[in-house]
Write a protein that holds these residues in place. Structure first.
Motif, PDB file in Angstrom:
ATOM      1  N   ALA A  72      49.578  19.801  96.886  1.00 38.62           N
ATOM      2  CA  ALA A  72      48.926  20.859  96.108  1.00 38.62           C
ATOM      3  C   ALA A  72      49.025  20.622  94.608  1.00 38.62           C
ATOM      4  O   ALA A  72      48.062  20.878  93.864  1.00 38.62           O
ATOM      5  CB  ALA A  72      49.524  22.214  96.476  1.00 38.62           C
ATOM      6  N   ASP A  73      50.167  20.141  94.135  1.00 40.90           N
ATOM      7  CA  ASP A  73      50.329  19.926  92.695  1.00 40.90           C
ATOM      8  C   ASP A  73      49.371  18.855  92.179  1.00 40.90           C
ATOM      9  O   ASP A  73      48.819  18.978  91.075  1.00 40.90           O
ATOM     10  CB  ASP A  73      51.774  19.527  92.383  1.00 40.90           C
ATOM     11  CG  ASP A  73      52.750  20.686  92.566  1.00 40.90           C
ATOM     12  OD1 ASP A  73      52.283  21.849  92.595  1.00 40.90           O
ATOM     13  OD2 ASP A  73      53.958  20.430  92.682  1.00 40.90           O
ATOM     14  N   THR A  74      49.155  17.813  92.958  1.00 38.64           N
ATOM     15  CA  THR A  74      48.220  16.762  92.544  1.00 38.64           C
ATOM     16  C   THR A  74      46.793  17.283  92.522  1.00 38.64           C
ATOM     17  O   THR A  74      46.018  16.974  91.610  1.00 38.64           O
ATOM     18  CB  THR A  74      48.314  15.556  93.500  1.00 38.64           C
ATOM     19  OG1 THR A  74      49.661  15.090  93.536  1.00 38.64           O
ATOM     20  CG2 THR A  74      47.408  14.436  93.043  1.00 38.64           C
ATOM     21  N   ILE A  75      46.429  18.082  93.530  1.00 41.89           N
ATOM     22  CA  ILE A  75      45.087  18.678  93.556  1.00 41.89           C
ATOM     23  C   ILE A  75      44.884  19.558  92.331  1.00 41.89           C
ATOM     24  O   ILE A  75      43.833  19.515  91.679  1.00 41.89           O
ATOM     25  CB  ILE A  75      44.880  19.486  94.845  1.00 41.89           C
ATOM     26  CG1 ILE A  75      44.903  18.563  96.063  1.00 41.89           C
ATOM     27  CG2 ILE A  75      43.565  20.255  94.797  1.00 41.89           C
ATOM     28  CD1 ILE A  75      44.843  19.296  97.391  1.00 41.89           C
ATOM     29  N   ALA A  76      45.896  20.354  91.982  1.00 43.16           N
ATOM     30  CA  ALA A  76      45.789  21.231  90.814  1.00 43.16           C
ATOM     31  C   ALA A  76      45.669  20.423  89.526  1.00 43.16           C
ATOM     32  O   ALA A  76      44.864  20.746  88.639  1.00 43.16           O
ATOM     33  CB  ALA A  76      46.994  22.161  90.748  1.00 43.16           C
ATOM     34  N   LEU A  77      46.462  19.364  89.399  1.00 40.70           N
ATOM     35  CA  LEU A  77      46.427  18.518  88.205  1.00 40.70           C
ATOM     36  C   LEU A  77      45.060  17.894  88.019  1.00 40.70           C
ATOM     37  O   LEU A  77      44.476  17.947  86.918  1.00 40.70           O
ATOM     38  CB  LEU A  77      47.491  17.423  88.320  1.00 40.70           C
ATOM     39  CG  LEU A  77      47.449  16.320  87.256  1.00 40.70           C
ATOM     40  CD1 LEU A  77      47.788  16.889  85.883  1.00 40.70           C
ATOM     41  CD2 LEU A  77      48.396  15.182  87.621  1.00 40.70           C
ATOM     42  N   MET A  78      44.520  17.310  89.070  1.00 37.63           N
ATOM     43  CA  MET A  78      43.248  16.594  88.954  1.00 37.63           C
ATOM     44  C   MET A  78      42.046  17.527  89.057  1.00 37.63           C
ATOM     45  O   MET A  78      40.953  17.173  88.636  1.00 37.63           O
ATOM     46  CB  MET A  78      43.168  15.507  90.024  1.00 37.63           C
ATOM     47  CG  MET A  78      44.185  14.399  89.822  1.00 37.63           C
ATOM     48  SD  MET A  78      44.005  13.616  88.203  1.00 37.63           S
ATOM     49  CE  MET A  78      45.488  12.587  88.177  1.00 37.63           C
ATOM     50  N   GLY A  79      42.249  18.724  89.607  1.00 35.61           N
ATOM     51  CA  GLY A  79      41.135  19.664  89.728  1.00 35.61           C
ATOM     52  C   GLY A  79      40.742  20.280  88.405  1.00 35.61           C
ATOM     53  O   GLY A  79      39.607  20.720  88.227  1.00 35.61           O
ATOM     54  N   ASP A  80      41.668  20.318  87.460  1.00 34.27           N
ATOM     55  CA  ASP A  80      41.367  20.811  86.119  1.00 34.27           C
ATOM     56  C   ASP A  80      41.021  19.601  85.256  1.00 34.27           C
ATOM     57  O   ASP A  80      41.872  18.758  84.976  1.00 34.27           O
ATOM     58  CB  ASP A  80      42.580  21.553  85.542  1.00 34.27           C
ATOM     59  CG  ASP A  80      42.290  22.172  84.181  1.00 34.27           C
ATOM     60  OD1 ASP A  80      42.338  23.401  84.086  1.00 34.27           O
ATOM     61  OD2 ASP A  80      42.013  21.419  83.223  1.00 34.27           O
ATOM     62  N   LYS A  81      39.777  19.504  84.834  1.00 33.96           N
ATOM     63  CA  LYS A  81      39.322  18.293  84.153  1.00 33.96           C
ATOM     64  C   LYS A  81      40.059  18.052  82.839  1.00 33.96           C
ATOM     65  O   LYS A  81      40.213  16.909  82.406  1.00 33.96           O
ATOM     66  CB  LYS A  81      37.820  18.357  83.948  1.00 33.96           C
ATOM     67  CG  LYS A  81      37.036  18.176  85.240  1.00 33.96           C
ATOM     68  CD  LYS A  81      35.547  18.185  84.993  1.00 33.96           C
ATOM     69  CE  LYS A  81      34.795  17.802  86.270  1.00 33.96           C
ATOM     70  NZ  LYS A  81      35.123  18.627  87.418  1.00 33.96           N
ATOM     71  N   ILE A  82      40.485  19.119  82.195  1.00 37.49           N
ATOM     72  CA  ILE A  82      41.198  18.945  80.927  1.00 37.49           C
ATOM     73  C   ILE A  82      42.583  18.356  81.171  1.00 37.49           C
ATOM     74  O   ILE A  82      42.990  17.390  80.522  1.00 37.49           O
ATOM     75  CB  ILE A  82      41.288  20.282  80.174  1.00 37.49           C
ATOM     76  CG1 ILE A  82      39.883  20.735  79.765  1.00 37.49           C
ATOM     77  CG2 ILE A  82      42.178  20.155  78.938  1.00 37.49           C
ATOM     78  CD1 ILE A  82      39.837  22.119  79.164  1.00 37.49           C
ATOM     79  N   SER A  83      43.323  18.929  82.124  1.00 37.66           N
ATOM     80  CA  SER A  83      44.649  18.387  82.411  1.00 37.66           C
ATOM     81  C   SER A  83      44.541  16.979  82.978  1.00 37.66           C
ATOM     82  O   SER A  83      45.383  16.112  82.696  1.00 37.66           O
ATOM     83  CB  SER A  83      45.404  19.300  83.380  1.00 37.66           C
ATOM     84  OG  SER A  83      44.767  19.345  84.645  1.00 37.66           O
ATOM     85  N   ALA A  84      43.490  16.710  83.757  1.00 44.49           N
ATOM     86  CA  ALA A  84      43.310  15.387  84.349  1.00 44.49           C
ATOM     87  C   ALA A  84      43.059  14.338  83.270  1.00 44.49           C
ATOM     88  O   ALA A  84      43.651  13.246  83.292  1.00 44.49           O
ATOM     89  CB  ALA A  84      42.161  15.403  85.349  1.00 44.49           C
ATOM     90  N   ARG A  85      42.193  14.653  82.310  1.00 46.72           N
ATOM     91  CA  ARG A  85      41.897  13.663  81.267  1.00 46.72           C
ATOM     92  C   ARG A  85      43.091  13.480  80.341  1.00 46.72           C
ATOM     93  O   ARG A  85      43.345  12.379  79.850  1.00 46.72           O
ATOM     94  CB  ARG A  85      40.628  14.055  80.514  1.00 46.72           C
ATOM     95  CG  ARG A  85      40.775  15.195  79.539  1.00 46.72           C
ATOM     96  CD  ARG A  85      39.445  15.604  78.929  1.00 46.72           C
ATOM     97  NE  ARG A  85      38.651  14.470  78.483  1.00 46.72           N
ATOM     98  CZ  ARG A  85      38.851  13.826  77.336  1.00 46.72           C
ATOM     99  NH1 ARG A  85      39.854  14.181  76.567  1.00 46.72           N
ATOM    100  NH2 ARG A  85      38.067  12.836  76.980  1.00 46.72           N
ATOM    101  N   THR A  86      43.863  14.545  80.109  1.00 46.08           N
ATOM    102  CA  THR A  86      45.072  14.422  79.301  1.00 46.08           C
ATOM    103  C   THR A  86      46.084  13.521  79.999  1.00 46.08           C
ATOM    104  O   THR A  86      46.725  12.665  79.380  1.00 46.08           O
ATOM    105  CB  THR A  86      45.689  15.814  79.045  1.00 46.08           C
ATOM    106  OG1 THR A  86      44.734  16.627  78.364  1.00 46.08           O
ATOM    107  CG2 THR A  86      46.949  15.704  78.203  1.00 46.08           C
ATOM    108  N   PHE A  87      46.226  13.699  81.313  1.00 47.22           N
ATOM    109  CA  PHE A  87      47.126  12.865  82.113  1.00 47.22           C
ATOM    110  C   PHE A  87      46.651  11.415  82.093  1.00 47.22           C
ATOM    111  O   PHE A  87      47.463  10.483  81.945  1.00 47.22           O
ATOM    112  CB  PHE A  87      47.173  13.399  83.541  1.00 47.22           C
ATOM    113  CG  PHE A  87      48.134  12.690  84.438  1.00 47.22           C
ATOM    114  CD1 PHE A  87      49.472  13.040  84.459  1.00 47.22           C
ATOM    115  CD2 PHE A  87      47.706  11.664  85.277  1.00 47.22           C
ATOM    116  CE1 PHE A  87      50.377  12.380  85.296  1.00 47.22           C
ATOM    117  CE2 PHE A  87      48.591  10.996  86.109  1.00 47.22           C
ATOM    118  CZ  PHE A  87      49.938  11.358  86.121  1.00 47.22           C
ATOM    119  N   ALA A  88      45.339  11.218  82.251  1.00 48.98           N
ATOM    120  CA  ALA A  88      44.786   9.860  82.256  1.00 48.98           C
ATOM    121  C   ALA A  88      45.053   9.166  80.921  1.00 48.98           C
ATOM    122  O   ALA A  88      45.498   8.009  80.883  1.00 48.98           O
ATOM    123  CB  ALA A  88      43.289   9.911  82.541  1.00 48.98           C
TER     124      ALA A  88
END
Length: 494
Positions: free
Chosen positions: A111-127
């Motif tokens: 679930a945490d990974t889905i939440a991280l990558m499901g939000d495009k802003i948090s996903a691009r920040t992580f990337a």
């Protein structure tokens, strides 16, 4: 099977993807449980599953989105694992969390990974934090004027996107400062309506970009494989209709860099199960992270065709703790594969969704072809669900052969009673620019005039009507079958 921690899998989906997952479950010797709304009680995925349970809701879609009900069905049927397919609750972190809290195995990432990558802003920040290229952008703020001013400093054109969005919703291209504020307001309003989250952000828009994605498989412990890249540039309204593997006209060096970036991102996230990392590729060879889809993709069969790896079975194996299918070095790439999404829509009327009844269905067959579907003759196509009806997938020794085979198979495919995009797809594949791999995400708009249907004269119209009439079983029986009375009389004449 004794070496699996689960033997009964609830398939929380419907249609062709449910049939696809059920097929893999059956081949693995496990038990599948389907769910269905009352309107689809006789659907193919219901018939093909070992067991089926009716779910209720104000609408069929609402039934398939009802998380407590899905968990309850799993409990009452003794399911120990749930496969979400794609769409519906497949990328819902709350669903994955509810599955885990119920003591069930979710066949997908945590679930945490889905939440991280499901939000495009948090996903691009992580990337960006892990060395994956991202396009210059401006994050959202409550101050629209400050947001517009910062966005304008990036330069134009800009792409306004919904933070929690997908499928082209809450997305618009802005080419000048004067329209930036209105575009941001409109995108935020649409994002709020579709996703319940009105946050939007702006990033540099790459002109004539290509959409490249990488299939990854992770074991959740930091080990990740890539299964090469796919080309998904042929889109209408930001939604794909033709996909290929591998990408066309992509240099080996760029392909290797993109795949390495995808693996780096998934490794950093300790990604578990199947996922797809998507990129935008510019004409100058630069590529930028777009998003990560934490589920099986619609276009996964093209990757299966060139690698020989069954992704659904791999998903189940990973979820069962059996690890990844093989080392990276053993994942080959054989030939070329193309997938066409068959949709109930009128491509000549701005891809307007269509409804009707499938009066006749003929599916082509060949050893190099897969037709993924859940269609039946006599079935009604309604507005209750997505207009995609099926996927026609072919494999060839090279791209040219795959194109020719796909065009031939589309010509053999017959779905009468509802308007589809079958003829349009054949024109796309036979387009000179497509054959030359001169494609990008605006390809369909750029080639709109060339993709119009050829004019039909009276003779061609007559041939089409005769062919359609002969396709109806009752019509053929009425015309060609010998009535019983005449057969009994034989050659006697009055």
């Amino acid at each position: 099977m004794k070496d699996y921690p689960f033997t009964r899998i609830l398939v929380a989906n419907r249609g062709e993807i449910a049939c696809r997952v059920i097929r893999a479950i059956r081949e693995m010797g496990l038990t599948s449980i389907a769910v269905h709304h009352a309107v689809e009680a006789s659907a193919r995925h219901v018939r093909e599953a070992d067991e089926a349970v009716e779910i209720t809701g104000d609408t069929p879609v609402a039934a398939h989105l009802d998380i407590p009900q899905l968990i309850a069905v799993a409990s009452t049927t003794g399911a120990q694992a749930i496969h979400p397919g794609y769409g519906f609750v497949s990328e819902n972190a709350g669903f994955a969390r509810a599955v885990a809290e119920a003591g069930l195995v979710f066949i997908g990432p945590d679930a945490d990974t889905i939440a991280l990558m499901g939000d495009k802003i948090s996903a691009r920040t992580f990337a960006e934090a892990h060395g994956v290229p991202v396009a210059p952008s401006v994050l959202p703020t409550d101050d629209l004027d400050a947001f517009a001013e910062a966005a304008a400093q990036i330069g134009f054109p800009l792409l306004i996107k919904a933070s929690a969005g997908g499928g082209g919703k809450g997305m618009s291209i802005v080419r000048e400062a004067s329209s930036l504020r209105d575009a941001a307001r409109l995108a935020a309003s649409e994002a709020k309506r579709y996703f319940g989250d009105g946050r939007v952000y702006a990033e540099l828009y790459v002109e004539r970009p290509r959409h490249i994605e990488v299939q990854v498989l992770g074991d959740g412990q930091g080990r990740v494989l890539h299964l090469h890249e796919r080309e998904c540039s042929v889109q209408r309204r930001f939604q794909k209709i033709v996909e290929e593997a591998p990408s066309s006209n992509l240099s080996p060096d760029v392909a290797a860099e993109i795949c390495a970036s995808a693996v780096r991102l998934a490794e950093a996230a300790k990604y578990r199960n199947a996922g797809t990392v998507e990129f935008i590729l510019g004409q100058d060879g630069r590529f930028f992270f777009l998003e990560m889809n934490t589920r099986l993709q619609v276009e996964h069969p093209v990757t299966e065709m060139i690698t020989g790896i069954d992704l659904v079975k791999a998903q189940i194996d990973v979820a069962a703790g059996r690890g990844l299918p093989c080392p990276q070095g053993e994942i080959g790439r054989n030939g070329h594969s193309i997938e066409c999404r068959i949709c109930a829509e009128n491509a000549d009327q701005d891809f307007r969704p269509e409804t009707g009844r499938i009066d006749f269905l003929h599916v082509p067959e060949a050893p190099w072809l897969r037709f993924e579907h859940a269609l039946d003759q006599g079935q009604r196509v309604t507005a209750d669900f997505d207009p995609m009806l099926a996927k026609l997938v072919v494999h060839g020794a090279d791209r040219a052969q795959a194109i020719d085979r796909a065009i031939g198979a589309l010509g053999e495919l017959s779905i009468l009673g509802v308007t589809t995009n079958v003829d349009y797809l054949a024109r796309v594949l036979d387009n000179a620019a497509f054959r030359a791999a001169d494609i990008h995400t605006g390809f369909l708009q750029e080639q709109a005039e060339a993709l119009l249907p050829p004019p039909m004269d009276d003779a061609a119209t007559d041939r089409a009507l005769i062919a359609a009439a002969l396709g109806f079983r009752d019509f053929r029986r009425m015309i060609f079958d010998v009535p019983p009375l005449q057969a009994a009389i034989g050659y006697w004449r009055n």
